[in-house]
Each structure stands twice: as C-alpha cells, then as structure tokens.
Write an enzyme that holds these catalytic residues in place. Structure first.
Site, short mmCIF file in Angstrom:
data_model
loop_
_atom_site.label_atom_id
_atom_site.label_comp_id
_atom_site.label_asym_id
_atom_site.label_seq_id
_atom_site.Cartn_x
_atom_site.Cartn_y
_atom_site.Cartn_z
N THR A 153 -14.48 37.29 -33.14
CA THR A 153 -15.35 36.97 -32.01
C THR A 153 -16.63 36.40 -32.63
OG1 THR A 153 -16.53 39.07 -31.85
CG2 THR A 153 -14.41 38.96 -30.73
N HIS A 154 -17.22 35.42 -32.02
CA HIS A 154 -18.40 34.72 -32.59
C HIS A 154 -18.07 34.15 -33.97
CE1 HIS A 154 -20.89 36.88 -29.56
NE2 HIS A 154 -20.02 37.86 -29.82
N TYR A 188 -6.90 1.78 2.97
CA TYR A 188 -6.68 1.21 1.64
C TYR A 188 -7.84 0.32 1.22
CZ TYR A 188 -4.90 -1.35 -2.33
OH TYR A 188 -4.77 -1.88 -3.59
N SER A 245 -8.43 11.07 -49.03
CA SER A 245 -9.77 10.49 -49.01
C SER A 245 -9.79 9.27 -49.92
CB SER A 245 -10.78 11.53 -49.50
OG SER A 245 -11.97 10.90 -49.95
N GLN A 277 -6.59 0.74 -6.82
CA GLN A 277 -5.79 0.28 -7.96
C GLN A 277 -6.34 0.84 -9.28
OE1 GLN A 277 -4.60 -3.94 -8.13
NE2 GLN A 277 -6.09 -4.19 -9.75
N LYS A 332 -4.97 3.98 -11.45
CA LYS A 332 -3.76 4.01 -12.29
C LYS A 332 -4.09 4.15 -13.77
CE LYS A 332 -1.52 0.65 -9.79
NZ LYS A 332 -0.69 -0.54 -9.66
N ASN A 337 0.82 -1.22 0.00
CA ASN A 337 0.00 0.00 0.00
C ASN A 337 0.85 1.27 0.00
OD1 ASN A 337 -1.98 -1.89 0.19
ND2 ASN A 337 -2.75 -1.26 2.21
N ASN A 383 -6.67 16.13 -46.09
CA ASN A 383 -7.41 16.40 -44.85
C ASN A 383 -6.48 16.66 -43.66
OD1 ASN A 383 -9.87 15.94 -46.18
ND2 ASN A 383 -9.63 13.73 -45.91
N1 ARG Z 1 -1.92 -3.02 -7.28
C1 ARG Z 1 -2.25 -2.51 -6.00
C2 ARG Z 1 -2.74 -1.07 -6.10
O1 ARG Z 1 -2.45 -0.41 -7.03
C3 ARG Z 1 -1.04 -2.54 -5.12
C4 ARG Z 1 -1.39 -2.53 -3.68
C5 ARG Z 1 -2.02 -3.82 -3.32
N2 ARG Z 1 -2.32 -3.86 -1.92
C6 ARG Z 1 -3.14 -4.79 -1.42
N3 ARG Z 1 -3.35 -4.72 -0.15
N4 ARG Z 1 -3.73 -5.67 -2.17
O2 ARG Z 1 -3.46 -0.62 -5.24
#
Ligand code: ARG
Length: 393
Positions: free
Chosen positions: A155-156, A319, A279, A324, A327, A110, A287
C-alpha cells in the site's frame, strides 16, 4: 453518378474531402454488416410485395457476392462514394439493375448506418470480452503454476502484508472478468433494430414489417418510437467505450506492476529477450516497452469516450452529419483496448517469476499485523494495545 443524392451538379472537391473525410475508409469495417442489414431489408420488401421473388433472389445473390469480394479485398469504399451505404447500393445496382434501384425504398442512410454500427458493435463487444477473458485465463495459468509464491502486498508502494502470486494474479483476473461482463452488458443499447425509422420519422404510405428485420438480424426488439432512434446515436457507442476504458485501466495497472516488478530493485520478474527492447546507447539495457505502452495507452479509450460525448452533447434532436464523427473515436477506443488485451494475453505466459527475490522481499516486519491479531485472539487484548505491542517487538 456516384452519390445517391447527386443531381449532376459538380460537388466542390474540398467540400467532398471535408464531409466524407476519413469516413469512407472507416466504413470499410461496416461493409459486411451493411450487407447483412441490406439483405434483411430486401427480404422485408419482398414480403411486403415491393420486390418480386426473382428480384429479391438477384439482390440476395449480388449482396453476398459484393460482400465476399469486399472481404477478399477486391474493392474499398471510395471517397467519391462518401460511405459504405452508397458504395453498396452503387455496386448492387451495377450488378442487378432495376432490382438494385428498388432497395432503398423504406430506408435512409440514417437508419442504415445505425443498423450496421449496432451489428458491428455487438460482435465487437463479444470479441473484446473474449480477449479480456484471454488475459484472465493467462493470469489463472500463472496462478496454477506458481500461485503459492510468497510476495509482499503493497500500500502506498510500501510493503504492507504478505500475499501470494495467486493473490496478485487473482485480483487482476477477477477485475478483468468483471470488465468482460461489463462489455457484454454494454450490448443492451445496441440490441435494438433501427431499421424502419428511416431518416428518423418512419416512412409514409408503406407499412414496414420491422419485426421481420428485427428477427432476421437478431436484434432483441425494434427501436421504438422511431423518433428516438437518432437521439440514441452515440449512446451504445459511449457505453462500449466506457467499459473499454475500464478494461484498459486494469490492463494498464497490471502492466504498471510488471514494469515495477521488472526493475533490478524489485527483481520479481524476468522478461525473455523476445519481449524486451534495447537501448541505442546503453548496451546492457533490456526495456519493458511492451508493458509501458499498454500502460501509456490506458488513456486512449477514455479520450475516445470524451471525444464521442463531445460530438453528441447539445446537438438538437434528429440526424445531423456531426453524428458521423462518433465512428472514429468508437473504432479507435475499442481497437486500443483490444490491442492491449491481445498483447498481454500473448506476453503473460512468457513472464518468469523469481521465487527467491519474491520471498526475500517478504521481510519479518510484514508480519506485524499478524502478531497483533494473534495477541487479540490468544491473550484477549484490545486491538489498540496489541497494535502497540506488535510495533515494539
Ligand atoms: N456517414 C454517415 C454517418 O455516419 C451516414 C449517414 C449519412 N446520412 C446523411 N443524411 N447524410 O452519419
């Protein structure tokens, strides 16, 4: 044993695929940063007497080698490993044995994932700001070459007043530089060291030297209190995506202008063949797809920001695996803004501005406000009276 928490009980394949999902592939870009954070953590364990000098030396060498092999494309995080943290510890333990098995003392995935993400984000924001500066620089070069060319200001979408090519490029260059400053400022929330917060509540028995890892990794400070760390996940990411969305909007509006300027009706710009697409049916067409796609992709960073905020909104503290899911939008949104910036920095020097077409568009009606202002200054008329007279002449 592939996962760090395995107890030799088989994991349902569908569950593994659902929980590790794309995360293992996304984590490939965090490997180098997890290597750095792990090296700092190992050094901290050595300083506290939990790793011997020899063990730490072996860990440091193995981490460097594993990181270099990953950079050379020799291994990737596997689905079975779930994430880069597991992949790294597995390889470390395979390389150095017991010393590798000692490294997870005083940390959790974490705080590990946040350390890697924040280090990545700080680099990425600086790189994206640099790419934005590249677009601004390309606009400056156009101004230096042909900035005095007259053109209408709109403008516009109606002709409003005379301006110049430097007025147009200067507007975008200034705003894009401001976006770059915003991206750099967005590093603030990423600049706190999560290491030492472990699963979110610190660690029992040991006293971890958070100042050591903070210094080693170049964070401005340790993130305090440890209970705040998991609550902050997603916020540095959201700030980065917000700034990236603003950059993407400016890039999109610049591209929208260029699409208009490239029409036969405007004819202000010509695009060399290498920048245009054709085209399948209409032989005469060239284009401006590249600018349309920069414009079209404006929404990606914004959508990524909303996706990310929807993950963290209303989560209880601490957590959760939901986190996750921050990401993917983070990477997608920043990648999108980066692609747009790199494309524009590449294409702008190749755009040709047609002086005659631009000047021809500055018709005399555009000087109406100027005539009114002159009457105010030269004849002392009230503005509204000068405005009426200017309209009639
Ligand atoms: N892939 C997990 C994330 O991005 C990593 C941390 C995982 N922690 C856990 N307690 N399962 O959060």
């Amino acid at each position: 044993m592939t996962r760090l928490w395995d107890r030799n009980e088989p994991l349902d394949r569908l569950v593994l695929e659902f929980t590790a999902g794309e995360d293992h592939a996304l984590d490939d870009r965090l490997v180098a940063y997890d290597v750095r954070a792990s090296a700092a953590h190992a050094e901290m364990l050595r300083a506290a007497g939990h790793l011997s000098d020899a063990e730490n030396g072996a860990v440091q060498r193995a981490l460097a080698e594993i990181g270099a092999a990953h950079a050379r494309g020799e291994w990737r995080v596997a689905l079975e490993e779930e994430d880069c943290h597991t992949a790294l510890e597995n390889r470390l333990t395979a390389a150095v044995g017991e010393a590798g098995a000692r490294i997870h003392l005083g940390r959790s995935r974490n705080d590990q994932v946040l350390a890697a993400l924040r280090l990545w984000l700080k680099d990425e924001l600086a790189a994206l700001a640099g790419e934005a500066e590249g677009v601004a620089g390309a606009l400056d070069a156009i101004a230096a070459r042909q900035g005095a060319l007259a053109m209408p200001g709109y403008t516009h979408m109606q002709r409003a007043m005379p301006t110049s090519l430097a007025g147009w490029t200067g507007a975008f260059a200034a705003e894009i530089r401001d976006d770059a400053a915003g991206l750099l400022a967005a590093r603030r929330r990423a600049d706190r060291n999560p290491l030492g917060s472990a699963a979110g509540y610190g660690v029992p028995v040991l006293s971890l030297d958070r100042a050591l890892t903070t210094r080693a990794l170049g964070f401005a400070a340790a993130h305090e209190p440890v209970t705040a760390v998991q609550l902050s996940r997603g916020k540095a990411e959201a700030g980065a995506l917000f700034e990236a969305a603003l950059l993407a909007q400016d890039l999109g509006r610049l591209a929208a202008d260029l699409c208009l300027f490239a029409t036969a009706e405007f004819g202000f710009v010509k695009l060399p063949a290498a920048l245009t697409t054709g085209s399948s049916m209409l032989p005469q067409k060239r284009n401006p797809d590249l600018f349309e796609l920069v414009r079209g992709r404006t929404g990606e960073a914004t959508a990524a920001l909303l996706e990310l905020l929807a993950v963290t909104a209303k989560l209880p503290s601490g957590y959760h695996r939901d986190l996750q899911l921050t990401k993917k939008p983070l990477f997608r949104g920043l990648d999108s803004a980066s692609a747009g910036a790199r494309l524009l920095a590449h294409a702008l020097p190749l755009v040709e501005f047609d002086e005659a077409r631009m000047r021809a568009a500055v018709d005399p009606s555009l000087l109406a406000a100027e005539r009114a202002y002159r009457m105010v200054v030269e004849l002392g008329l009230p503005f509204r009276e000068a405005y009426r007279r200017a309209r009639e002449t």
